[in-house]
Each structure stands twice: as structure tokens, then as C-alpha cells.
Design an enzyme around this catalytic site. Structure first.
Site, PDB file in Angstrom:
ATOM      1  N   GLY A  99       0.739  -1.213  -0.290  1.00  0.00           N
ATOM      2  CA  GLY A  99      -0.160   0.082   0.004  1.00  0.00           C
ATOM      3  C   GLY A  99       0.932   1.296   0.063  1.00  0.00           C
ATOM      4  O   GLY A  99       0.779   2.346  -0.654  1.00  0.00           O
ATOM      5  N   HIS A 100       1.871   1.299   0.962  1.00  0.00           N
ATOM      6  CA  HIS A 100       2.949   2.370   0.848  1.00  0.00           C
ATOM      7  C   HIS A 100       3.367   2.344  -0.503  1.00  0.00           C
ATOM      8  O   HIS A 100       3.815   3.516  -1.181  1.00  0.00           O
ATOM      9  CB  HIS A 100       3.768   2.196   1.959  1.00  0.00           C
ATOM     10  CG  HIS A 100       3.411   2.302   3.248  1.00  0.00           C
ATOM     11  ND1 HIS A 100       3.395   1.193   4.190  1.00  0.00           N
ATOM     12  CD2 HIS A 100       2.799   3.331   4.093  1.00  0.00           C
ATOM     13  CE1 HIS A 100       2.867   1.341   5.331  1.00  0.00           C
ATOM     14  NE2 HIS A 100       2.666   2.745   5.353  1.00  0.00           N
ATOM     15  N   GLY A 104      -2.872   7.927   1.906  1.00  0.00           N
ATOM     16  CA  GLY A 104      -3.833   6.890   1.377  1.00  0.00           C
ATOM     17  C   GLY A 104      -5.254   6.977   1.642  1.00  0.00           C
ATOM     18  O   GLY A 104      -5.565   7.519   2.731  1.00  0.00           O
ATOM     19  N   GLU A 105      -6.081   6.505   0.646  1.00  0.00           N
ATOM     20  CA  GLU A 105      -7.397   6.830   1.064  1.00  0.00           C
ATOM     21  C   GLU A 105      -8.159   5.774   2.193  1.00  0.00           C
ATOM     22  O   GLU A 105      -9.318   5.967   2.484  1.00  0.00           O
ATOM     23  CB  GLU A 105      -8.512   6.617  -0.321  1.00  0.00           C
ATOM     24  CG  GLU A 105      -7.985   7.748  -1.316  1.00  0.00           C
ATOM     25  CD  GLU A 105      -8.864   7.726  -2.712  1.00  0.00           C
ATOM     26  OE1 GLU A 105      -9.111   6.623  -2.992  1.00  0.00           O
ATOM     27  OE2 GLU A 105      -8.506   8.751  -3.439  1.00  0.00           O
TER      28      GLU A 105
END
Ligand code: PAF
Length: 294
Positions: free
Chosen positions: A36-37, A150-151
Site C-alpha cells: 500500500g505504501h 492513502g484513502e
């Protein structure tokens, strides 16, 4: 790739990049990096020449009793991932660089009003003050052209957008879509706390979002019916304890009316024990913007 340890080093590095005519993207993280990062880094590369990742487990966003000490840390592995992802510099300061008078010793805080009150702000009342303060410091020192968040931390993204606008920071705040494991679990550094059984139970978050989204697709517009649909799905996990299940306006984060008339944020926060019988709990969040008519 450069490893920057002090605020002065970050400032000098950013100044030099800017002077060389390069656009800078900042990706603030607390480390324990996962795919994700890396998607935030990729988004940074799409908007800038130089991507700078910050790695700092920020003490002021953890309340007493939360997992500051246990929060996963592994700088060497994080640096290797950054290097492989083409990151130009990592800023990984010791705590006294960010808080020279100690975490609670400073007299200046960034407090964003209204949108910090509901959802995560209701159960973690000091969380957003800590986030807003550390993110402001990072933006002021690095002065990036864009910063990527991030959402998954949807409310945090709105808070950062608001502070950048209100404080005239001149940085564009970008959101990057939630990155999920193949089975739907939103990626989070805290997922490692869960044993296999609780990790399986945690899939109810993404299932609850899927169920509500499917209901909207089939014409459901009632707020209460959608909340009930999501809540029922979460309740299928025997160890899940709901913190909140809410439908809110995606921009203002105000509660939506009884009938969905436009996009609405379905936001979830759920606690799970780390394993059956454990006292330590893991709080997971997830969200999706439901779009009637799509
Ligand atoms: O989302 C995070 O990892 C943190 O809240 C942030 C934005 C890096 C601030 O410490």
C-alpha cells in the site's frame, strides 16, 4: 538513495532539489512499509521528479494505552523497499528532531476543527491533533509540490487537505486508492498483529463494504437499511466489536440524510482481539464511497 536523519538535512536536500528545478513528492509514513505504501510512492512518481518518503512513528498521535511501543518498526527492510521503488531520499528522524522539547513539550499544535470530531476523532480524541501537527511540520520543512496519502485513512486525508488549504502551504494533497490483499483485506501495518483466525474474521470489513455497495447497485437508497446491511455482515465475525459504522458526506463528513441522494462515504472501524482470548485488541478501519446511480 539518501538517508536523512535531521530536519536540517531534509530542508537542505529539498532546497537543493527545488533549486535544480525538480518537483518533489513527499510520502509521509510511519514505516513498516507494505505494498500500500509503495502505491503511494508510485503515485508520487507520477506527479514529481523526486520522491521523498518520511518514516517516523509519531508519538503524539498515539494516546496512552495505544500501541506506540508495539507499533511495528524495521528501518532496514523499509529502506530496501524504498530503494527498490526508486525513492530518492528517506527522512527517518529520531523523535527529538521532530519534537525538540519532547512529544508533549511543544506549545504549538495544529488543530483542524469540525471534520476531526466524528468517526476516528470520536474514539481517538487526540489522534488528529498529533497527525495534523506532524504532517504540518513535515510539509513546512520539505516544502514539496505534492504530498501523497492513502484513502484507507480517508478522514486523515480530508484533514490534511484542509490544513494545507487553511495554512496556505501551497502543496497539492493527493489521495491514492486503498490497496487490498487478494482476499479483500485493506493493507495496514497493523494487520501483522492478527493471528490467522482473526485475520480471517477481519475480512468482514471489506465484505460489509461490498454488501452495501451491491445493495446500492440494486437500488437501495435508505441510509438505515445500508447501515444495517453493513452491520449485519460485520456481526458474522464472532469476535468483531464495532467502533463505528457510519454514512457521511465524503467532503464535509457530515452525517447523510435518511435517503442517499449522492455519493456517501461508508466508513467502518472495528476491533478484533489479536487472537482468541487475547486482551490486546487491533482496531482496523476501512471505507468506500458509495455512488448511487453508478
Ligand atoms: O498515516 C500515517 O501513517 C500517519 O498518520 C502519518 C500521516 C504518516 C502521520 O504520522
Amino acid at each position: 538513495m539518501k538517508l536523512l536523519r535531521s530536519v536540517d538535512e531534509l530542508r537542505a536536500y529539498s532546497d537543493a532539489e527545488r533549486a535544480a528545478g525538480r518537483r518533489i513528492a513527499l510520502v509521509p509514513t510511519m514505516g513498516a512499509l507494505h505494498a500500500g505504501h509503495l502505491s503511494l510512492v508510485a503515485e508520487g512518481h507520477r506527479h514529481a521528479d523526486t520522491v521523498v518518503v518520511t518514516i517516523f512513528v509519531n508519538p503524539t498521535q498515539f494516546a496512552p494505552g495505544e500501541d506506540f511501543d508495539a507499533y511495528p518498526r524495521g528501518l532496514e527492510a523499509d529502506l530496501a523497499q524504498c530503494r527498490a521503488a526508486g525513492v530518492a531520499a528517506v527522512f527517518a528522524p529520531p523523535p527529538d528532531e521532530m519534537y525538540p522539547d519532547g512529544p508533549e513539550g511543544g506549545k504549538t499544535w495544529v488543530a483542524v476543527e469540525d471534520i476531526t470530531a466524528p468517526l476516528c476523532g470520536a474514539s481517538r480524541p487526540t489522534f488528529f491533533r498529533g497527525v495534523a501537527t506532524v504532517v504540518t511540520k513535515l510539509l513546512v520543512v520539505a516544502r514539496p509540490d505534492v504530498a501523497v496519502f492513502g484513502e484507507k485513512d480517508y478522514q486523515q486525508l480530508q484533514v490534511v487537505k484542509r490544513l494545507a488549504r487553511d495554512l496556505l502551504l501551497g502543496v497539492e494533497i493527493l489521495g491514492a486508492p486503498i490497496h487490498r490483499e487478494e482476499d479483500g483485506l485493506a493493507m495496514s501495518s497493523r494487520n501483522v498483529y492478527l493471528d490467522a483466525g482473526m485475520r480471517a474474521e477481519a475480512l468482514v470489513l471489506s465484505r460489509a463494504l461490498d454488501a452495501a455497495e451491491a445493495a446500492v447497485r440494486h437500488g437501495e437508497r435508505s441510509r438505515d437499511a445500508l447501515l444495517e446491511r453493513a452491520t449485519k455482515e460485520i456481526a458474522t465475525a464472532s469476535h468483531a466489536a464495532i467502533d463505528y459504522v457510519e454514512l457521511r458526506d465524503p467532503e464535509s463528513l457530515e452525517p447523510v440524510g435518511g435517503t442517499l441522494e449522492g455519493p456517501a462515504l461508508l466508513a467502518l472501524a472495528v476491533h478484533f482481539p489479536q487472537r482468541v482470548g487475547a486482551d490486546e485488541v487491533v482496531r482496523l478501519i476501512d471505507n468506500r464511497v458509495l455512488r448511487p446511480g453508478v
